[in-house]
Write a protein that holds these residues in place. Structure first.
Motif, PDB file in Angstrom:
ATOM      1  N   PRO A  39       9.014   6.097  -4.116  1.00  0.00           N
ATOM      2  CA  PRO A  39       7.969   6.857  -4.813  1.00  0.00           C
ATOM      3  C   PRO A  39       7.258   5.997  -5.844  1.00  0.00           C
ATOM      4  O   PRO A  39       7.841   5.063  -6.416  1.00  0.00           O
ATOM      5  CB  PRO A  39       8.739   8.001  -5.462  1.00  0.00           C
ATOM      6  CG  PRO A  39      10.159   7.549  -5.545  1.00  0.00           C
ATOM      7  CD  PRO A  39      10.366   6.671  -4.355  1.00  0.00           C
ATOM      8  N   ASP A  40       5.991   6.317  -6.043  1.00  0.00           N
ATOM      9  CA  ASP A  40       5.153   5.496  -6.916  1.00  0.00           C
ATOM     10  C   ASP A  40       5.767   5.273  -8.292  1.00  0.00           C
ATOM     11  O   ASP A  40       5.631   4.183  -8.863  1.00  0.00           O
ATOM     12  CB  ASP A  40       3.773   6.153  -7.088  1.00  0.00           C
ATOM     13  CG  ASP A  40       2.932   6.015  -5.833  1.00  0.00           C
ATOM     14  OD1 ASP A  40       3.412   5.398  -4.863  1.00  0.00           O
ATOM     15  OD2 ASP A  40       1.797   6.544  -5.830  1.00  0.00           O
ATOM     16  N   TYR A  41       6.428   6.333  -8.843  1.00  0.00           N
ATOM     17  CA  TYR A  41       6.940   6.172 -10.204  1.00  0.00           C
ATOM     18  C   TYR A  41       8.101   5.178 -10.266  1.00  0.00           C
ATOM     19  O   TYR A  41       8.479   4.726 -11.349  1.00  0.00           O
ATOM     20  CB  TYR A  41       7.332   7.537 -10.785  1.00  0.00           C
ATOM     21  CG  TYR A  41       8.675   8.094 -10.352  1.00  0.00           C
ATOM     22  CD1 TYR A  41       9.802   7.976 -11.177  1.00  0.00           C
ATOM     23  CD2 TYR A  41       8.818   8.745  -9.132  1.00  0.00           C
ATOM     24  CE1 TYR A  41      11.030   8.499 -10.792  1.00  0.00           C
ATOM     25  CE2 TYR A  41      10.031   9.288  -8.743  1.00  0.00           C
ATOM     26  CZ  TYR A  41      11.137   9.163  -9.578  1.00  0.00           C
ATOM     27  OH  TYR A  41      12.355   9.690  -9.206  1.00  0.00           O
ATOM     28  N   GLN A  42       8.682   4.800  -9.093  1.00  0.00           N
ATOM     29  CA  GLN A  42       9.750   3.803  -9.053  1.00  0.00           C
ATOM     30  C   GLN A  42       9.292   2.510  -8.348  1.00  0.00           C
ATOM     31  O   GLN A  42      10.038   1.546  -8.294  1.00  0.00           O
ATOM     32  CB  GLN A  42      10.965   4.373  -8.304  1.00  0.00           C
ATOM     33  CG  GLN A  42      11.628   5.538  -9.016  1.00  0.00           C
ATOM     34  CD  GLN A  42      12.769   6.127  -8.196  1.00  0.00           C
ATOM     35  OE1 GLN A  42      12.761   6.106  -6.959  1.00  0.00           O
ATOM     36  NE2 GLN A  42      13.775   6.654  -8.898  1.00  0.00           N
ATOM     37  N   ASP A  43       8.075   2.533  -7.846  1.00  0.00           N
ATOM     38  CA  ASP A  43       7.572   1.435  -7.017  1.00  0.00           C
ATOM     39  C   ASP A  43       6.820   0.439  -7.902  1.00  0.00           C
ATOM     40  O   ASP A  43       5.802   0.778  -8.521  1.00  0.00           O
ATOM     41  CB  ASP A  43       6.648   2.006  -5.941  1.00  0.00           C
ATOM     42  CG  ASP A  43       6.417   1.027  -4.798  1.00  0.00           C
ATOM     43  OD1 ASP A  43       6.437  -0.191  -5.050  1.00  0.00           O
ATOM     44  OD2 ASP A  43       6.201   1.504  -3.671  1.00  0.00           O
ATOM     45  N   ARG A  44       7.326  -0.816  -7.943  1.00  0.00           N
ATOM     46  CA  ARG A  44       6.643  -1.851  -8.714  1.00  0.00           C
ATOM     47  C   ARG A  44       5.329  -2.256  -8.040  1.00  0.00           C
ATOM     48  O   ARG A  44       4.459  -2.819  -8.686  1.00  0.00           O
ATOM     49  CB  ARG A  44       7.549  -3.082  -8.831  1.00  0.00           C
ATOM     50  CG  ARG A  44       8.773  -2.894  -9.688  1.00  0.00           C
ATOM     51  CD  ARG A  44       8.427  -3.026 -11.169  1.00  0.00           C
ATOM     52  NE  ARG A  44       9.629  -2.978 -11.991  1.00  0.00           N
ATOM     53  CZ  ARG A  44      10.365  -4.047 -12.292  1.00  0.00           C
ATOM     54  NH1 ARG A  44      10.036  -5.237 -11.811  1.00  0.00           N
ATOM     55  NH2 ARG A  44      11.431  -3.950 -13.057  1.00  0.00           N
ATOM     56  N   CYS A  45       5.228  -1.966  -6.755  1.00  0.00           N
ATOM     57  CA  CYS A  45       4.019  -2.290  -5.996  1.00  0.00           C
ATOM     58  C   CYS A  45       3.581  -1.037  -5.246  1.00  0.00           C
ATOM     59  O   CYS A  45       3.772  -0.918  -4.016  1.00  0.00           O
ATOM     60  CB  CYS A  45       4.301  -3.420  -4.997  1.00  0.00           C
ATOM     61  SG  CYS A  45       4.974  -4.920  -5.762  1.00  0.00           S
ATOM     62  N   PRO A  46       2.989  -0.046  -5.954  1.00  0.00           N
ATOM     63  CA  PRO A  46       2.703   1.250  -5.340  1.00  0.00           C
ATOM     64  C   PRO A  46       1.625   1.210  -4.266  1.00  0.00           C
ATOM     65  O   PRO A  46       1.542   2.153  -3.477  1.00  0.00           O
ATOM     66  CB  PRO A  46       2.258   2.103  -6.539  1.00  0.00           C
ATOM     67  CG  PRO A  46       1.747   1.134  -7.552  1.00  0.00           C
ATOM     68  CD  PRO A  46       2.614  -0.087  -7.383  1.00  0.00           C
ATOM     69  N   ASN A  47       0.848   0.143  -4.206  1.00  0.00           N
ATOM     70  CA  ASN A  47      -0.217   0.083  -3.209  1.00  0.00           C
ATOM     71  C   ASN A  47       0.082  -0.841  -2.043  1.00  0.00           C
ATOM     72  O   ASN A  47      -0.765  -1.045  -1.169  1.00  0.00           O
ATOM     73  CB  ASN A  47      -1.534  -0.343  -3.872  1.00  0.00           C
ATOM     74  CG  ASN A  47      -1.992   0.656  -4.921  1.00  0.00           C
ATOM     75  OD1 ASN A  47      -2.074   1.850  -4.634  1.00  0.00           O
ATOM     76  ND2 ASN A  47      -2.256   0.176  -6.135  1.00  0.00           N
ATOM     77  N   ARG A  48       1.290  -1.470  -2.074  1.00  0.00           N
ATOM     78  CA  ARG A  48       1.687  -2.367  -0.985  1.00  0.00           C
ATOM     79  C   ARG A  48       3.109  -2.026  -0.602  1.00  0.00           C
ATOM     80  O   ARG A  48       3.997  -2.007  -1.436  1.00  0.00           O
ATOM     81  CB  ARG A  48       1.596  -3.830  -1.425  1.00  0.00           C
ATOM     82  CG  ARG A  48       0.146  -4.315  -1.615  1.00  0.00           C
ATOM     83  CD  ARG A  48       0.134  -5.594  -2.425  1.00  0.00           C
ATOM     84  NE  ARG A  48       1.059  -6.567  -1.907  1.00  0.00           N
ATOM     85  CZ  ARG A  48       0.728  -7.745  -1.381  1.00  0.00           C
ATOM     86  NH1 ARG A  48      -0.523  -8.102  -1.315  1.00  0.00           N
ATOM     87  NH2 ARG A  48       1.621  -8.571  -0.941  1.00  0.00           N
TER      88      ARG A  48
END
Length: 475
Positions: free
Chosen positions: A342-351
């Motif tokens: 999930p975006d809130y845990q993702d250091r690279c939310p767009n890749r």
């Protein structure tokens, strides 16, 4: 002599009273104290020619009028007037057989009416005591002892009159009344017989009356709800609002919210919800509550949302999402790149990238190797922070890696050997790290993606005989 008034005209007066009924708006009360009554009476004579009491075939009909003044809830002052013509011939067996008379009688009486029961009662019994004045105008003949005597005479008398009656409340406007009373005009001589008893009431008559009373005047009713101000417990009711007998707006469901303000007039509700019910007590009326049996939030139409993500619990597939996390329509944290992180845990939310790398794409093996070998190819002028040209290809390679992995950050640290002064070595290593960083910034890498730091000889990463600039990356 008084004129004769036929029965047809007397009855017409009674009918005209009915026609007046719709013109009034309230019966005689403390608000409207004056009333006019029009009536028709059946008069029954009793005297020297015999008694017609309760003999309805001998009725003499008379028109009449009354004016009443309200004094109190139980008492009225009443002025009444009647006109009747008594006509009779003495029957066989009567000492005055063959004698006759025709006497016009006018009565004016003033007295007190004692009213029973309440003003609002449909039937109100009453008693009337009304002494007054009786005027008689007689034409007649007496046959007695073979003599004929003319008895024409006009004369007035003091009248004693008492009656009992019932008043029927036909509405707020009019009352119908029926009464029976006894007239005793003292010393009156209706039939013309001159021989009188000592009791002063040889001649008298009963009066049986039916009539209508119509109140006059205007009742004070400031809010025009049809209830007089003195009885209105809710003065100031808005125009057009239906009220009860006390002048208060109707409240059909008994919830304390009047119907004209009640959005749910057939269901008991709460005043703060305009009379509508709220079963779950969440402050949202049941008719607008999509979860009427479970407390919820107004912005979610009364449904609960335990994790406050904006998706109601019954539709939330991820009910324990941390506060402030952006979620999709199912209540689960948004995963823009679809990599399962999930975006809130993702250091690279767009890749997309594996969870093991915090959602960032993993660096290729050959590029990792280039980073590891970069320390061999970054060199400076002796005892200076000036890059040697041989270092440029290595730094250009690092620039390419940063461009290929825009979510990564680069950290440059410089180390020194143990030759020379500690402070000097620390300053020199810091300047060399900054020099390498400046080179890559000139190649277009944003400043916030590269940090540099010099450690001198305090943190050796090799035997303390070499000077190194060591790059490191992090997503």
């Amino acid at each position: 002599m008084l004129p004769r008034i036929p029965l047809s005209k007397a009855l017409a007066l009674g009918v005209s009273a009915w026609a007046l009924a719709p013109l009034a708006s309230h019966a005689q009360t403390a608000d409207r104290k004056t009333a006019i009554g029009i009536n028709v009476s059946a008069m029954q004579y009793k005297g020297n020619f015999g008694s017609d009491y309760w003999n309805w075939s001998e009725n003499k009909y008379a028109p009449g009028i009354t004016i009443s003044q309200y004094l109190s809830k139980g008492l009225d002052l009443q002025l009444s007037g009647n006109y009747v013509e008594f006509k009779k011939t003495a029957p066989a067996g009567n000492p005055y057989y063959g004698s006759n008379f025709a006497t016009n009688v006018v009565n004016v009486n003033l007295g007190l009416k004692f009213k029973l029961l309440k003003e609002e009662s449909f039937i109100r019994p009453y008693l009337l005591a009304a002494p007054g004045w009786t005027y008689t105008s007689r034409e007649g003949t007496i046959f007695r002892n073979n003599q004929t005597n003319n008895t024409d005479q006009d004369k007035s008398y003091f009248d004693l009159f008492g009656a009992a009656g019932l008043s029927f409340r036909l509405g707020d406007a009019v009352s119908l009344f029926v009464q029976t009373g006894q007239h005793i005009p003292l010393n009156a001589n209706i039939d013309g017989v001159q021989t009188r008893d000592d009791n002063k009431w040889d001649d008298k008559f009963l009066q049986h009356t039916v009539g209508l009373n119509v109140a006059l005047g205007k009742v004070k009713d400031e809010d025009n709800d049809g209830v007089p101000d003195r009885k209105d417990k809710c003065p100031g009711t808005p125009a057009g609002v239906a009220v009860d007998a006390n002048g208060c707006p109707l409240d059909g469901d008994g919830d304390g919210v009047p119907d004209y303000q009640d959005k749910c007039p057939t269901e008991k509700g709460l005043a703060n919800l305009e009379g509508c019910p709220d079963r779950d007590g969440d402050g949202i009326r049941d008719s607008e509550d999509k979860c009427p049996d479970t407390p919820g939030k107004a912005e979610l139409q009364g449904c609960p949302d335990a994790d406050n993500d904006g998706v109601i619990d019954q539709n939330d597939k991820c009910p324990n999402t941390p506060g402030g996390v952006k979620v999709d329509a199912s209540g689960c944290p948004v995963d823009t790149d679809g990599d399962g992180v999930p975006d809130y845990q993702d250091r690279c939310p767009n890749r997309p990238g594996p969870a093991s790398n915090k959602g960032c794409p993993e660096m290729k093996i050959e590029e990792k190797k280039r980073l590891q070998e970069a320390t061999k190819y970054i060199q400076f002028e002796f005892n200076k922070a000036t890059l040697k040209p041989i270092s440029f290809p290595t730094l250009d390679g690092l620039v390419q890696i940063l461009n290929d992995y825009p979510d990564y950050f680069l950290g440059i640290s410089a180390h020194a050997d143990n030759v020379g002064n500690d402070d000097y070595n620390l300053r020199l290593s810091d300047e060399r790290a900054a020099s390498a960083r400046a080179y890559m910034l000139r190649k277009g890498i944003p400043a916030d993606r590269i940090v540099s730091h010099g450690y001198g000889e305090s943190k050796p990463i090799a035997p303390n005989t070499t000077e190194l600039v060591v790059p490191s990356t992090a997503a």
